[in-house]
Design an enzyme around this catalytic site. Structure first.
Site, PDB file in Angstrom:
ATOM      1  N   ARG A  66      42.377  51.096  46.505  1.00  0.00           N
ATOM      2  CA  ARG A  66      41.443  51.028  47.642  1.00  0.00           C
ATOM      3  C   ARG A  66      42.143  50.677  48.948  1.00  0.00           C
ATOM      4  O   ARG A  66      41.656  51.000  50.035  1.00  0.00           O
ATOM      5  CB  ARG A  66      40.299  50.058  47.308  1.00  0.00           C
ATOM      6  CG  ARG A  66      39.381  50.611  46.226  1.00  0.00           C
ATOM      7  CD  ARG A  66      38.279  49.636  45.856  1.00  0.00           C
ATOM      8  NE  ARG A  66      38.769  48.459  45.183  1.00  0.00           N
ATOM      9  CZ  ARG A  66      38.985  48.369  43.857  1.00  0.00           C
ATOM     10  NH1 ARG A  66      38.723  49.402  43.091  1.00  0.00           N
ATOM     11  NH2 ARG A  66      39.435  47.266  43.314  1.00  0.00           N
ATOM     12  N   GLU A 103      45.740  38.133  33.852  1.00  0.00           N
ATOM     13  CA  GLU A 103      45.181  37.139  32.935  1.00  0.00           C
ATOM     14  C   GLU A 103      45.838  37.277  31.553  1.00  0.00           C
ATOM     15  O   GLU A 103      46.217  36.301  30.927  1.00  0.00           O
ATOM     16  CB  GLU A 103      43.675  37.372  32.849  1.00  0.00           C
ATOM     17  CG  GLU A 103      42.934  36.151  32.399  1.00  0.00           C
ATOM     18  CD  GLU A 103      41.436  36.397  32.446  1.00  0.00           C
ATOM     19  OE1 GLU A 103      41.007  37.392  33.052  1.00  0.00           O
ATOM     20  OE2 GLU A 103      40.721  35.585  31.851  1.00  0.00           O
TER      21      GLU A 103
HETATM   22  P1  AMP Z   1      44.544  39.685  42.676  1.00  0.00           P
HETATM   23  O1  AMP Z   1      45.915  40.217  42.328  1.00  0.00           O
HETATM   24  O2  AMP Z   1      44.000  38.747  41.642  1.00  0.00           O
HETATM   25  O3  AMP Z   1      44.506  39.117  44.075  1.00  0.00           O
HETATM   26  O4  AMP Z   1      43.545  40.923  42.641  1.00  0.00           O
HETATM   27  C1  AMP Z   1      43.488  41.805  43.727  1.00  0.00           C
HETATM   28  C2  AMP Z   1      43.349  43.233  43.297  1.00  0.00           C
HETATM   29  O5  AMP Z   1      42.357  43.389  42.291  1.00  0.00           O
HETATM   30  C3  AMP Z   1      42.902  44.082  44.463  1.00  0.00           C
HETATM   31  O6  AMP Z   1      43.611  45.317  44.450  1.00  0.00           O
HETATM   32  C4  AMP Z   1      41.419  44.254  44.285  1.00  0.00           C
HETATM   33  O7  AMP Z   1      41.023  45.561  44.620  1.00  0.00           O
HETATM   34  C5  AMP Z   1      41.172  43.977  42.802  1.00  0.00           C
HETATM   35  N1  AMP Z   1      40.099  43.002  42.565  1.00  0.00           N
HETATM   36  C6  AMP Z   1      40.233  41.758  42.045  1.00  0.00           C
HETATM   37  N2  AMP Z   1      39.056  41.126  41.945  1.00  0.00           N
HETATM   38  C7  AMP Z   1      38.126  41.984  42.419  1.00  0.00           C
HETATM   39  C8  AMP Z   1      36.704  41.913  42.601  1.00  0.00           C
HETATM   40  N3  AMP Z   1      35.989  40.837  42.281  1.00  0.00           N
HETATM   41  N4  AMP Z   1      36.074  42.991  43.147  1.00  0.00           N
HETATM   42  C9  AMP Z   1      36.789  44.093  43.499  1.00  0.00           C
HETATM   43  N5  AMP Z   1      38.119  44.213  43.348  1.00  0.00           N
HETATM   44  C10 AMP Z   1      38.787  43.177  42.818  1.00  0.00           C
END
Ligand code: AMP
Length: 185
Positions: A66, A103
């Site tokens: 995205r 995770e």
């Molecule tokens: P993180 O590495 O945990 O910061 O996760 C970020 C990535 O996961 C991004 O590319 C987001 O598009 C996706 N992502 C994580 N959590 C969500 C959520 N609750 N809603 C939409 N996309 C998420």
């Protein structure tokens, strides 16, 4: 350059919450409903363009998938190059990669070794790169992407997100400055 409360509301209200996707307990922030509302999408892009116009960027790098949408639209507005940070195995030329933990297990992101020019340099100095994604949660993906930008010799001048899940404190893991349009607690 700051968004008015009304503009923030237009963007926030255009994003749909999908409970329990992709698994129980996760509230997925669905930005397809922002993209299909021209006023909301334009309000967001005009704000990002106004913020980053003065940054003198060389590139915008977007995170798979995205981040490609917002990143490519912003790069075009600013008249700079766009670089995709992709999930492993998708880029055809020589890549640099970075693993990050999920995770359960690991994931990996990659960029082309010459994505920001030879040794990441623009006119003899590190290329100035803005990193962008739709959302920061734990920060693991963005941290890996910032490391990739560093690894090839460029400089991540800021990491930008449409949404920040404040309670996960992902910004604390990122070595570059972090900007988020909407903060969600
Ligand atoms: P993180 O590495 O945990 O910061 O996760 C970020 C990535 O996961 C991004 O590319 C987001 O598009 C996706 N992502 C994580 N959590 C969500 C959520 N609750 N809603 C939409 N996309 C998420």
């Amino acid at each position: 350059m700051t968004l008015s409360p009304q503009e923030k509301a237009i963007i926030l209200e255009s994003i749909r919450d999908i409970p329990d996707f992709p698994k129980p307990g996760i509230v997925f922030k669905d930005i397809t409903t922002l993209l299909n509302k021209p006023v909301a999408f334009r309000t967001l892009m005009e704000h990002l363009e106004a913020r980053y116009r003065s940054y003198d960027l060389d590139f915008v790098a977007g995170i798979d998938a995205r981040g490609f949408i917002f990143g490519a639209a912003l790069a075009d507005r600013l008249g700079v190059g766009f670089v995709p940070v992709r999930k492993k195995g998708k880029l055809p030329y020589t890549t640099v990669s970075e693993k990050y933990s999920l995770e359960y297990g690991f994931d990996e992101v990659e960029i082309h070794i010459d994505a920001f020019g030879e040794n990441g340099q623009c006119n003899g100095t590190p290329a100035k790169v803005l990193l962008i994604d739709d959302l920061i949660a734990t920060g693991g993906t963005a941290k890996a992407a910032v490391n990739l930008i560093d690894k090839v010799g460029a400089e991540c001048v800021e990491a930008c997100f449409v949404m920040e899940l404040d309670f996960l404190k992902g910004r604390e893991t990122i070595s570059a400055p972090v900007y988020s349009v909407l903060q969600i607690d």
